[in-house]
Each structure stands twice: as structure tokens, then as C-alpha cells.
Design a protein around this motif. Structure first.
Motif, PDB file in Angstrom:
ATOM      1  N   VAL A   1       1.148  -1.529  -0.101  1.00  0.00           N
ATOM      2  CA  VAL A   1      -0.156   0.175   0.245  1.00  0.00           C
ATOM      3  C   VAL A   1       1.095   1.621   0.210  1.00  0.00           C
ATOM      4  O   VAL A   1       0.462   2.309  -1.064  1.00  0.00           O
ATOM      5  N   ALA A   2       1.855   1.516   1.300  1.00  0.00           N
ATOM      6  CA  ALA A   2       2.714   2.679   0.860  1.00  0.00           C
ATOM      7  C   ALA A   2       3.862   2.368  -0.254  1.00  0.00           C
ATOM      8  O   ALA A   2       3.531   3.713  -0.511  1.00  0.00           O
ATOM      9  N   LEU A   3       3.708   1.047  -1.431  1.00  0.00           N
ATOM     10  CA  LEU A   3       4.478   2.124  -2.372  1.00  0.00           C
ATOM     11  C   LEU A   3       3.827   2.152  -3.733  1.00  0.00           C
ATOM     12  O   LEU A   3       3.898   2.897  -4.269  1.00  0.00           O
ATOM     13  N   VAL A   4       2.623   1.278  -3.786  1.00  0.00           N
ATOM     14  CA  VAL A   4       1.420   2.090  -4.249  1.00  0.00           C
ATOM     15  C   VAL A   4       1.281   3.890  -4.693  1.00  0.00           C
ATOM     16  O   VAL A   4       1.056   4.579  -5.050  1.00  0.00           O
TER      17      VAL A   4
ATOM     18  N   LEU B   1       0.903  -4.208  -8.835  1.00  0.00           N
ATOM     19  CA  LEU B   1       2.737  -4.924  -7.427  1.00  0.00           C
ATOM     20  C   LEU B   1       2.812  -6.330  -6.689  1.00  0.00           C
ATOM     21  O   LEU B   1       4.521  -6.569  -6.847  1.00  0.00           O
ATOM     22  N   ALA B   2       1.945  -6.343  -6.321  1.00  0.00           N
ATOM     23  CA  ALA B   2       2.500  -7.925  -5.713  1.00  0.00           C
ATOM     24  C   ALA B   2       2.820  -8.877  -6.578  1.00  0.00           C
ATOM     25  O   ALA B   2       3.555  -9.585  -6.418  1.00  0.00           O
TER      26      ALA B   2
ATOM     27  N   PRO C   1      14.450   0.690  -8.256  1.00  0.00           N
ATOM     28  CA  PRO C   1      15.249   2.407  -8.301  1.00  0.00           C
ATOM     29  C   PRO C   1      13.301   3.055  -7.153  1.00  0.00           C
ATOM     30  O   PRO C   1      14.816   3.995  -6.963  1.00  0.00           O
ATOM     31  N   ASP C   2      13.132   2.813  -6.975  1.00  0.00           N
ATOM     32  CA  ASP C   2      12.191   3.325  -6.212  1.00  0.00           C
ATOM     33  C   ASP C   2      12.219   3.022  -4.424  1.00  0.00           C
ATOM     34  O   ASP C   2      10.890   3.621  -3.979  1.00  0.00           O
ATOM     35  N   LEU C   3      12.596   1.783  -4.066  1.00  0.00           N
ATOM     36  CA  LEU C   3      12.657   1.416  -2.799  1.00  0.00           C
ATOM     37  C   LEU C   3      13.173   0.312  -2.710  1.00  0.00           C
ATOM     38  O   LEU C   3      14.511  -0.389  -2.761  1.00  0.00           O
TER      39      LEU C   3
END
Length: 220
Positions: A68-71, A110-111, A125-127
């Protein structure tokens, strides 16, 4: 991969329950909406996102909060990297996590991206994600970093009081940057007092679903 523990959950109407704590891993009403309400809105997210923002969490569970946070991070258009550190004593098997994620069609893209990557670290790249295994009462004091926002998502304080002890709440405060925040679904008095004594200014907000109240805090 995480250690396989096939008997640590049971499924009740497609919701995973811990057999050790007899508590669900997320709301039986709507786990996605609960995470958005308690942990995102409760911490003023995504409005506070900036490059290098660091979320820390007590209780990784199914990994739903990370998804949820990454979305939210990606949808906000935030630049740079989101850091996410979670402390977990009883990790689920990746297959169990993937099964739990099937309940949330909004998260499937994402899952699927993260499904082959579940382990103690994930680098995108973003996490930058790290899962710290063990009793948080032992591992958190040794952690050398500090968070901008805490997701306090252990099992119910009535069933898992160890993860809500005043000394551990003080460690949460100690590992929070000035002006950082915390949020949790529980409004238990001893949890609120522990966070307040640790250095948070505590407020009580409207809870999710059947819960009348939740707890929010800002590090002074």
C-alpha cells in the motif's frame, strides 16, 4: 527466501489468522482500506513523501502495508527512493503472503512485481526494503537508523502485549526523526502512555471500521 512455517496461519473466509495469537493479519472488513486509513492517513501520507523518506514498521505480517505504501509513493509522483524497514518475529512464507495478496485486486500489479523478490531485502529503483527478523525488543535497540513514520501493526495488545511494552514504545520514539510520526489502529491506554512517555505528542483519531478510535503521534 523467508523460513517456511506452514502451520502459523489459518484461513477464515479468505482472511489469514495467526494460529499463535488468534488474531487476523488485517481487518476482516477491508484490509486495504484499513491500511490506507490508519497508516497512510494516520501518518499524513502521501503528502509528506520526499526523497529518502523512511517508513519503519512493527509487525510485517503479509506485507500488505508495504504494498500500500509503495503504491501511494508511485501514485504521488514522489521522486527518489522510499525506505521501508519492518521488524518481524514470526515471518510468513512467501507463498502465504502471495495468497493473502490475492484478496486485493487493486494491488495485483505490484504484488506480481514483488512476488519473486520476497526475502529479507528488496532493492528497486524507487524502494529499499529491509526485513529485520527477531523479537523487536532485541532488534530495534540495535537498529542504527531512524524513521520518518512508524506503522505500529502488531497483533492486538491484548493478545501480543510484548510488542506494545512501554520500553519498546520508547525505542520507537528514540528511532524517530524530529517531527516524525507514528500511527496504530489501537487506542489502548498503556500503548498511548508508552508512546507519550517516549516523546510523542499523542492524539486520538477516528478508528477504522468497528474500531471507535486509533492513535496518532508526532515526535517532539
Amino acid at each position: 527466501m523467508l523460513n517456511h512455517q506452514p502451520d502459523n496461519i489459518e484461513w477464515r473466509a479468505n482472511v489469514p489468522f495467526s494460529t499463535q495469537f488468534d488474531d487476523p493479519y488485517y481487518s476482516v472488513d477491508n484490509g486495504l482500506a484499513e491500511t490506507q486509513h490508519v497508516f497512510l492517513s494516520g501518518n499524513g501520507l502521501p503528502a509528506r513523501f520526499t526523497d529518502g523518506f523512511h517508513i519503519a514498521e512493527l509487525g510485517f505480517g503479509t506485507g500488505l502495508n508495504l504494498l500500500v505504501a509503495l503504491v501511494a509513493w508511485r501514485q504521488s509522483g514522489a521522486k527518489g527512493i522510499l525506505y521501508f524497514t519492518s521488524f518481524e518475529a514470526f515471518p510468513l512464507d512467501p507463498a502465504q503472503m502471495i495468497k493473502a495478496h490475492e484478496a486485493f485486486p487493486q494491488l495485483q500489479e505490484l504484488a506480481a512485481e514483488l512476488a519473486p523478490r520476497w526475502g529479507s531485502t528488496i532493492a528497486l529503483p524507487d524502494l529499499q526494503f529491509q526485513l529485520i527478523l527477531g523479537d523487536a525488543r532485541d532488534t530495534l535497540p540495535k537498529w542504527a537508523e531512524a524513521a520518518d513514520a512508524w506503522f505500529l501493526d502488531g497483533f492486538s495488545p491484548a493478545k501480543n502485549p510484548e510488542l506494545w511494552e512501554p520500553a519498546l514504545m520508547a525505542e520507537v520514539a528514540h528511532h524517530t526523526n524530529p517531527g516524525g510520526s507514528c500511527a496504530t489502529y489501537t487506542a489502548a491506554g498503556f500503548v498511548r502512555r508508552g508512546l507519550q512517555e517516549g516523546g510523542f505528542k499523542i492524539t486520538r483519531g477516528p478508528g477504522f471500521g468497528r474500531k471507535k478510535h486509533m492513535t496518532q503521534g508526532i515526535k517532539l
